[in-house]
Design an enzyme around this catalytic site. Structure first.
Site, PDB file in Angstrom:
ATOM      1  N   TYR A  13      -1.259  -0.772  10.379  1.00  0.00           N
ATOM      2  CA  TYR A  13      -1.684  -1.291   9.167  1.00  0.00           C
ATOM      3  C   TYR A  13      -0.387  -0.841   7.972  1.00  0.00           C
ATOM      4  O   TYR A  13       0.060  -1.484   7.215  1.00  0.00           O
ATOM      5  CB  TYR A  13      -2.834  -0.713   8.295  1.00  0.00           C
TER       6      TYR A  13
ATOM      7  N   SER B 111       0.999  -1.239   0.128  1.00  0.00           N
ATOM      8  CA  SER B 111       0.074  -0.163   0.101  1.00  0.00           C
ATOM      9  C   SER B 111       0.727   1.274  -0.153  1.00  0.00           C
ATOM     10  O   SER B 111       1.902   1.285   0.632  1.00  0.00           O
ATOM     11  CB  SER B 111      -0.705  -0.049   1.229  1.00  0.00           C
TER      12      SER B 111
HETATM   13  P1  NAP Z   1     -11.543  -5.901   0.988  1.00  0.00           P
HETATM   14  O1  NAP Z   1     -12.282  -5.525  -0.192  1.00  0.00           O
HETATM   15  O2  NAP Z   1     -11.730  -5.508   2.378  1.00  0.00           O
HETATM   16  O3  NAP Z   1     -11.463  -7.492   0.758  1.00  0.00           O
HETATM   17  C1  NAP Z   1     -10.517  -8.241   1.663  1.00  0.00           C
HETATM   18  C2  NAP Z   1     -10.373  -9.769   1.141  1.00  0.00           C
HETATM   19  O4  NAP Z   1      -9.682 -10.419   2.045  1.00  0.00           O
HETATM   20  C3  NAP Z   1     -11.712 -10.373   1.265  1.00  0.00           C
HETATM   21  O5  NAP Z   1     -12.075 -11.246   0.394  1.00  0.00           O
HETATM   22  C4  NAP Z   1     -11.742 -10.892   2.755  1.00  0.00           C
HETATM   23  O6  NAP Z   1     -12.522 -12.276   2.861  1.00  0.00           O
HETATM   24  C5  NAP Z   1     -10.617 -11.504   2.576  1.00  0.00           C
HETATM   25  N1  NAP Z   1      -9.806 -11.682   3.975  1.00  0.00           N
HETATM   26  C6  NAP Z   1      -9.691 -10.899   5.046  1.00  0.00           C
HETATM   27  N2  NAP Z   1      -8.926 -11.297   5.868  1.00  0.00           N
HETATM   28  C7  NAP Z   1      -8.619 -12.475   5.518  1.00  0.00           C
HETATM   29  C8  NAP Z   1      -8.015 -13.792   5.976  1.00  0.00           C
HETATM   30  N3  NAP Z   1      -7.156 -13.473   7.494  1.00  0.00           N
HETATM   31  N4  NAP Z   1      -7.712 -14.850   5.584  1.00  0.00           N
HETATM   32  C9  NAP Z   1      -8.086 -14.976   4.375  1.00  0.00           C
HETATM   33  N5  NAP Z   1      -8.693 -13.927   3.585  1.00  0.00           N
HETATM   34  C10 NAP Z   1      -9.369 -12.757   4.160  1.00  0.00           C
HETATM   35  O7  NAP Z   1      -9.994  -5.389   0.516  1.00  0.00           O
HETATM   36  P2  NAP Z   1      -9.392  -4.416  -0.713  1.00  0.00           P
HETATM   37  O8  NAP Z   1      -9.497  -3.344  -0.148  1.00  0.00           O
HETATM   38  O9  NAP Z   1      -9.721  -5.445  -1.976  1.00  0.00           O
HETATM   39  O10 NAP Z   1      -7.877  -4.807  -0.223  1.00  0.00           O
HETATM   40  C11 NAP Z   1      -6.996  -5.875  -0.978  1.00  0.00           C
HETATM   41  C12 NAP Z   1      -5.462  -5.988  -0.533  1.00  0.00           C
HETATM   42  O11 NAP Z   1      -5.216  -4.346  -1.193  1.00  0.00           O
HETATM   43  C13 NAP Z   1      -5.302  -5.706   0.902  1.00  0.00           C
HETATM   44  O12 NAP Z   1      -3.860  -6.520   0.954  1.00  0.00           O
HETATM   45  C14 NAP Z   1      -5.242  -4.350   1.222  1.00  0.00           C
HETATM   46  O13 NAP Z   1      -4.517  -4.057   2.096  1.00  0.00           O
HETATM   47  C15 NAP Z   1      -4.713  -3.625  -0.242  1.00  0.00           C
HETATM   48  N6  NAP Z   1      -4.919  -2.284  -0.337  1.00  0.00           N
HETATM   49  C16 NAP Z   1      -6.116  -1.842  -0.628  1.00  0.00           C
HETATM   50  C17 NAP Z   1      -6.425  -0.472  -0.851  1.00  0.00           C
HETATM   51  C18 NAP Z   1      -7.893   0.154  -0.908  1.00  0.00           C
HETATM   52  O14 NAP Z   1      -7.967   1.188  -1.036  1.00  0.00           O
HETATM   53  N7  NAP Z   1      -8.535  -0.389  -1.060  1.00  0.00           N
HETATM   54  C19 NAP Z   1      -5.339   0.372  -0.769  1.00  0.00           C
HETATM   55  C20 NAP Z   1      -3.904   0.013  -0.548  1.00  0.00           C
HETATM   56  C21 NAP Z   1      -3.642  -1.343  -0.324  1.00  0.00           C
HETATM   57  P3  NAP Z   1     -14.132 -12.257   3.211  1.00  0.00           P
HETATM   58  O15 NAP Z   1     -14.950 -11.609   1.830  1.00  0.00           O
HETATM   59  O16 NAP Z   1     -14.467 -13.535   3.532  1.00  0.00           O
HETATM   60  O17 NAP Z   1     -14.074 -11.149   4.419  1.00  0.00           O
END
Ligand code: NAP
Length: 249
Positions: A158, A144
């Site tokens: 985080y 991130s």
């Molecule tokens: P999200 O929409 O919150 O989705 C999270 C996903 O991870 C869901 O499929 C969830 O499963 C799964 N998950 C959570 N904890 C888990 C665990 N302990 N074991 C297995 N699966 C788990 O997240 P996102 O925004 O798409 O983010 C994806 C990645 O990108 C993350 O690493 C995040 O830190 C990174 N990121 C995101 C952003 C942003 O702005 N969105 C920015 C920078 C980095 P369930 O559906 O079953 O809960």
């Protein structure tokens, strides 16, 4: 040509779900993992199947070693050995200052974001590395921009976990570079997904988007496209790279 088999942790929603759908369209057999949301995971598998792709969903908490081992063994039995891993599963918790954080929260963040990525990378390397008789592969870790911005007042824990992901990417990429495996990271900025609701502010992207040089949040698919490029042969000389997908932030 060997079958392309991809494991995407946290593929039920957001960036992981978008990555799964593009990967399937590009010919990968896809395994997504999820934590609790079986219905959302099944929807992604169904959408891929409707488009004539191959996909399965496996419930597996990446923070639990036995779950991670079971996840990769399920992929071995269903599709054969993994050739691509996206360490995407990640969490954050409610906005707070460091002087308010307790050990329970810190350990949850580090276990899911850091330990989980290490364990999945371990299982992938054991299958991909020529040192272990594998045919090579590629790994993309989700970091991130928080790793360099620090997320003050929101979630420094985080941000620190994503700093660890950058170090994992740098170190592992060098460790396995001569064994047929490329390891890179994508560092998204603010992307429209559910993760911001976990921080207590579902509308966070719209609040902060004016601080982004491009003056908008990103879509999950814009991150997924970078991930798929890093996994592809088009990126054949790219390893140890940290690619920001953040609208210039
Ligand atoms: P999200 O929409 O919150 O989705 C999270 C996903 O991870 C869901 O499929 C969830 O499963 C799964 N998950 C959570 N904890 C888990 C665990 N302990 N074991 C297995 N699966 C788990 O997240 P996102 O925004 O798409 O983010 C994806 C990645 O990108 C993350 O690493 C995040 O830190 C990174 N990121 C995101 C952003 C942003 O702005 N969105 C920015 C920078 C980095 P369930 O559906 O079953 O809960």
């Amino acid at each position: 040509m060997n079958k392309k088999v991809i494991v995407i942790t946290g593929g039920s929603r957001g960036i992981g779900a978008a990555t799964a759908q593009i990967a399937a369209a590009r010919g990968y057999a896809v395994c997504i993992s999820y934590l609790h949301n079986k219905a959302a995971a099944d929807d992604i598998v169904g959408a891929i199947g409707n488009a004539s792709g191959d996909a399965i969903a496996v419930q597996a908490d990446v923070a639990q070693e036995a779950d991670v081992v079971r996840l990769f063994e399920t992929v071995d039995r269903t599709f054969g050995a993994v050739t691509a891993l996206v360490n995407n599963a990640g969490i954050l918790e409610r906005h707070m200052r460091v002087d308010e954080m307790d050990a329970g929260r810190l350990n949850r963040i580090l276990a899911a974001n850091v330990t989980g990525s290490f364990l999945c990378a371990r299982e992938a390397v054991r299958r991909m590395s020529t040192r272990h008789g594998g045919a090579g592969g590629a790994i993309v870790n989700l970091s991130s921009v928080a790793a360099r911005l620090g997320a003050p007042g929101e979630y420094v824990d985080y941000a620190a976990s994503k700093g660890a992901i950058d170090a994992l990417t740098t170190g592992l990429s060098k460790e396995v570079a001569a064994e047929g495996i490329r390891v890179n990271a994508v560092r998204p900025g603010v992307i429209y997904t559910d993760i911001h609701a976990s921080g207590g502010e579902p509308g966070r992207v719209d609040r902060v988007k004016d601080a982004v040089p491009m003056k908008r949040g990103g879509d999950a698919i814009e991150v997924a496209n970078a991930i798929l490029w890093l996994l592809s042969d088009e990126a054949s000389y790219t390893t140890g790279a940290l690619i920001d997908v953040a609208g210039g932030r």
